[in-house]
Design an enzyme around this catalytic site. Structure first.
Site, PDB file in Angstrom:
ATOM      1  N   ARG A   1      71.372  46.693  25.458  1.00 21.46           N
ATOM      2  CA  ARG A   1      72.599  47.411  25.096  1.00 21.46           C
ATOM      3  C   ARG A   1      73.061  47.047  23.685  1.00 21.46           C
ATOM      4  O   ARG A   1      73.740  47.827  23.024  1.00 21.46           O
ATOM      5  CB  ARG A   1      73.735  47.058  26.069  1.00 21.46           C
ATOM      6  CG  ARG A   1      73.534  47.562  27.482  1.00 21.46           C
ATOM      7  CD  ARG A   1      74.828  47.401  28.263  1.00 21.46           C
ATOM      8  NE  ARG A   1      74.638  47.472  29.698  1.00 21.46           N
ATOM      9  CZ  ARG A   1      74.608  48.602  30.397  1.00 21.46           C
ATOM     10  NH1 ARG A   1      74.726  49.755  29.778  1.00 21.46           N
ATOM     11  NH2 ARG A   1      74.449  48.579  31.696  1.00 21.46           N
TER      12      ARG A   1
ATOM     13  N   PHE B   1      63.853  58.467  27.871  1.00 17.88           N
ATOM     14  CA  PHE B   1      64.754  57.441  28.379  1.00 17.88           C
ATOM     15  C   PHE B   1      65.088  56.549  27.185  1.00 17.88           C
ATOM     16  O   PHE B   1      64.216  55.885  26.624  1.00 17.88           O
ATOM     17  CB  PHE B   1      64.115  56.628  29.500  1.00 17.88           C
ATOM     18  CG  PHE B   1      65.091  55.679  30.115  1.00 17.88           C
ATOM     19  CD1 PHE B   1      65.965  56.107  31.099  1.00 17.88           C
ATOM     20  CD2 PHE B   1      65.171  54.355  29.687  1.00 17.88           C
ATOM     21  CE1 PHE B   1      66.902  55.242  31.655  1.00 17.88           C
ATOM     22  CE2 PHE B   1      66.090  53.488  30.232  1.00 17.88           C
ATOM     23  CZ  PHE B   1      66.959  53.928  31.218  1.00 17.88           C
TER      24      PHE B   1
ATOM     25  N   GLU C   1      81.791  59.451  27.534  1.00 18.67           N
ATOM     26  CA  GLU C   1      80.572  59.097  28.264  1.00 18.67           C
ATOM     27  C   GLU C   1      79.432  58.838  27.274  1.00 18.67           C
ATOM     28  O   GLU C   1      79.500  59.260  26.115  1.00 18.67           O
ATOM     29  CB  GLU C   1      80.255  60.271  29.222  1.00 18.67           C
ATOM     30  CG  GLU C   1      78.963  60.196  29.979  1.00 18.67           C
ATOM     31  CD  GLU C   1      78.859  59.036  30.961  1.00 18.67           C
ATOM     32  OE1 GLU C   1      78.982  57.879  30.495  1.00 18.67           O
ATOM     33  OE2 GLU C   1      78.616  59.257  32.148  1.00 18.67           O
ATOM     34  N   ASP C   2      78.399  58.163  27.729  1.00 17.41           N
ATOM     35  CA  ASP C   2      77.237  57.941  26.860  1.00 17.41           C
ATOM     36  C   ASP C   2      76.266  59.117  26.906  1.00 17.41           C
ATOM     37  O   ASP C   2      75.933  59.715  25.892  1.00 17.41           O
ATOM     38  CB  ASP C   2      76.528  56.614  27.221  1.00 17.41           C
ATOM     39  CG  ASP C   2      76.187  56.499  28.702  1.00 17.41           C
ATOM     40  OD1 ASP C   2      76.439  57.458  29.461  1.00 17.41           O
ATOM     41  OD2 ASP C   2      75.662  55.445  29.107  1.00 17.41           O
TER      42      ASP C   2
ATOM     43  N   ASP D   1      73.193  63.500  32.051  1.00  9.90           N
ATOM     44  CA  ASP D   1      71.791  63.761  32.398  1.00  9.90           C
ATOM     45  C   ASP D   1      71.766  64.765  33.569  1.00  9.90           C
ATOM     46  O   ASP D   1      71.777  65.966  33.345  1.00  9.90           O
ATOM     47  CB  ASP D   1      71.129  62.427  32.755  1.00  9.90           C
ATOM     48  CG  ASP D   1      69.644  62.554  33.014  1.00  9.90           C
ATOM     49  OD1 ASP D   1      69.083  63.628  32.742  1.00  9.90           O
ATOM     50  OD2 ASP D   1      69.022  61.577  33.491  1.00  9.90           O
TER      51      ASP D   1
HETATM   52  P1  5GP Z   1      73.766  61.420  35.411  1.00  7.83           P
HETATM   53  O1  5GP Z   1      74.698  61.087  36.520  1.00  7.83           O
HETATM   54  O2  5GP Z   1      74.274  62.480  34.464  1.00  7.83           O
HETATM   55  O3  5GP Z   1      72.386  61.740  35.897  1.00  7.83           O
HETATM   56  O4  5GP Z   1      73.514  60.088  34.614  1.00  7.83           O
HETATM   57  C1  5GP Z   1      74.400  59.633  33.712  1.00  7.83           C
HETATM   58  C2  5GP Z   1      74.216  58.181  33.440  1.00  7.83           C
HETATM   59  O5  5GP Z   1      72.872  57.750  33.603  1.00  7.83           O
HETATM   60  C3  5GP Z   1      74.543  57.910  31.994  1.00  7.83           C
HETATM   61  O6  5GP Z   1      75.903  57.668  31.874  1.00  7.83           O
HETATM   62  C4  5GP Z   1      73.685  56.709  31.687  1.00  7.83           C
HETATM   63  O7  5GP Z   1      74.375  55.541  32.022  1.00  7.83           O
HETATM   64  C5  5GP Z   1      72.481  56.867  32.598  1.00  7.83           C
HETATM   65  N1  5GP Z   1      71.374  57.467  31.821  1.00  7.83           N
HETATM   66  C6  5GP Z   1      70.953  58.739  31.812  1.00  7.83           C
HETATM   67  N2  5GP Z   1      69.928  58.897  30.950  1.00  7.83           N
HETATM   68  C7  5GP Z   1      69.711  57.678  30.401  1.00  7.83           C
HETATM   69  C8  5GP Z   1      68.807  57.185  29.401  1.00  7.83           C
HETATM   70  O8  5GP Z   1      67.986  57.897  28.815  1.00  7.83           O
HETATM   71  N3  5GP Z   1      68.913  55.861  29.087  1.00  7.83           N
HETATM   72  C9  5GP Z   1      69.798  55.033  29.675  1.00  7.83           C
HETATM   73  N4  5GP Z   1      69.799  53.754  29.286  1.00  7.83           N
HETATM   74  N5  5GP Z   1      70.674  55.454  30.612  1.00  7.83           N
HETATM   75  C10 5GP Z   1      70.631  56.772  30.952  1.00  7.83           C
END
Ligand code: 5GP
Length: 177
Positions: free
Chosen positions: A166, A153, A101-102, A105
């Site tokens: 990206r 962010f 995963e990237d 959050d």
């Molecule tokens: P979660 O479901 O954990 O809230 O969100 C995960 C996804 O939200 C990550 O895989 C990513 O794609 C996106 N995301 C969360 N924080 C960021 C951020 O700071 N920048 C970007 N570009 N995407 C984010």
């Protein structure tokens, strides 16, 4: 918020990213080597595309590639609703599965993905993430993490703002000062 790319502040340079990816790759290889020489690595599209690709090139194991694409974000905000766009196309039964995963959050996306994969009864299931955001108590078990991230962010190296940026070779955030 208006996004002005000229105001992006570099948080992880190409060099720092490369070091980070190397570190995570070593941990992953050390974990699997005593158990198996083959794993299935699942790329969580689209944000982890560069991390996934660079990471796996540094891992000396046989790797099956697979991809999932789910979305819960619009712009900078999580919508909380998960939409599955692409799912894996091979059985994960009895496989050593590594999800890549990237960013974790709120953990909503990962909880969904990991629960679904568990139902396919892999032999072992682990999670690697480039960044672990500590703003939320997301309660997702992260096994391999590149770094913890402040509540910025971020964009670049796969991460977007409204599908752009990206392809920046570094990770940065918008500096509004
Ligand atoms: P979660 O479901 O954990 O809230 O969100 C995960 C996804 O939200 C990550 O895989 C990513 O794609 C996106 N995301 C969360 N924080 C960021 C951020 O700071 N920048 C970007 N570009 N995407 C984010």
């Amino acid at each position: 918020m208006e996004f002005d790319p000229s105001k992006i502040k570099v948080l992880y340079s190409q060099k720092k990213l490369d070091e980070m990816v190397g570190r995570v790759a070593k941990q992953i290889e050390d974990y699997y080597k005593p158990m198996t020489n083959e794993i299935t690595a699942i790329c969580v599209l689209k944000g982890s595309i560069h991390f996934y690709s660079d990471l796996l090139k540094k891992i000396n194991l046989n790797v099956r590639y697979n991809f999932v694409h789910v979305s819960s974000y619009s712009g900078e905000a999580s919508t909380g609703k998960i939409k599955v766009k692409t799912w894996v196309d091979e059985s994960l039964f009895d496989q050593y599965v590594l999800v890549v995963e990237d960013i974790v959050d709120t953990g909503t996306t990962l909880r969904y993905i990991m629960n679904y994969i568990k139902k396919q009864k892999p032999k072992d299931l682990k999670l690697a993430t480039m960044f672990d955001k500590k703003a939320f108590d997301h309660k997702v078990e992260v096994n391999f993490a590149g770094a913890e991230l402040e509540n910025h962010f971020v964009v670049g190296y796969g991460l977007d703002y409204d599908q752009l940026y990206r392809n920046l070779p570094y990770v940065g955030y918008l500096d509004n000062e």
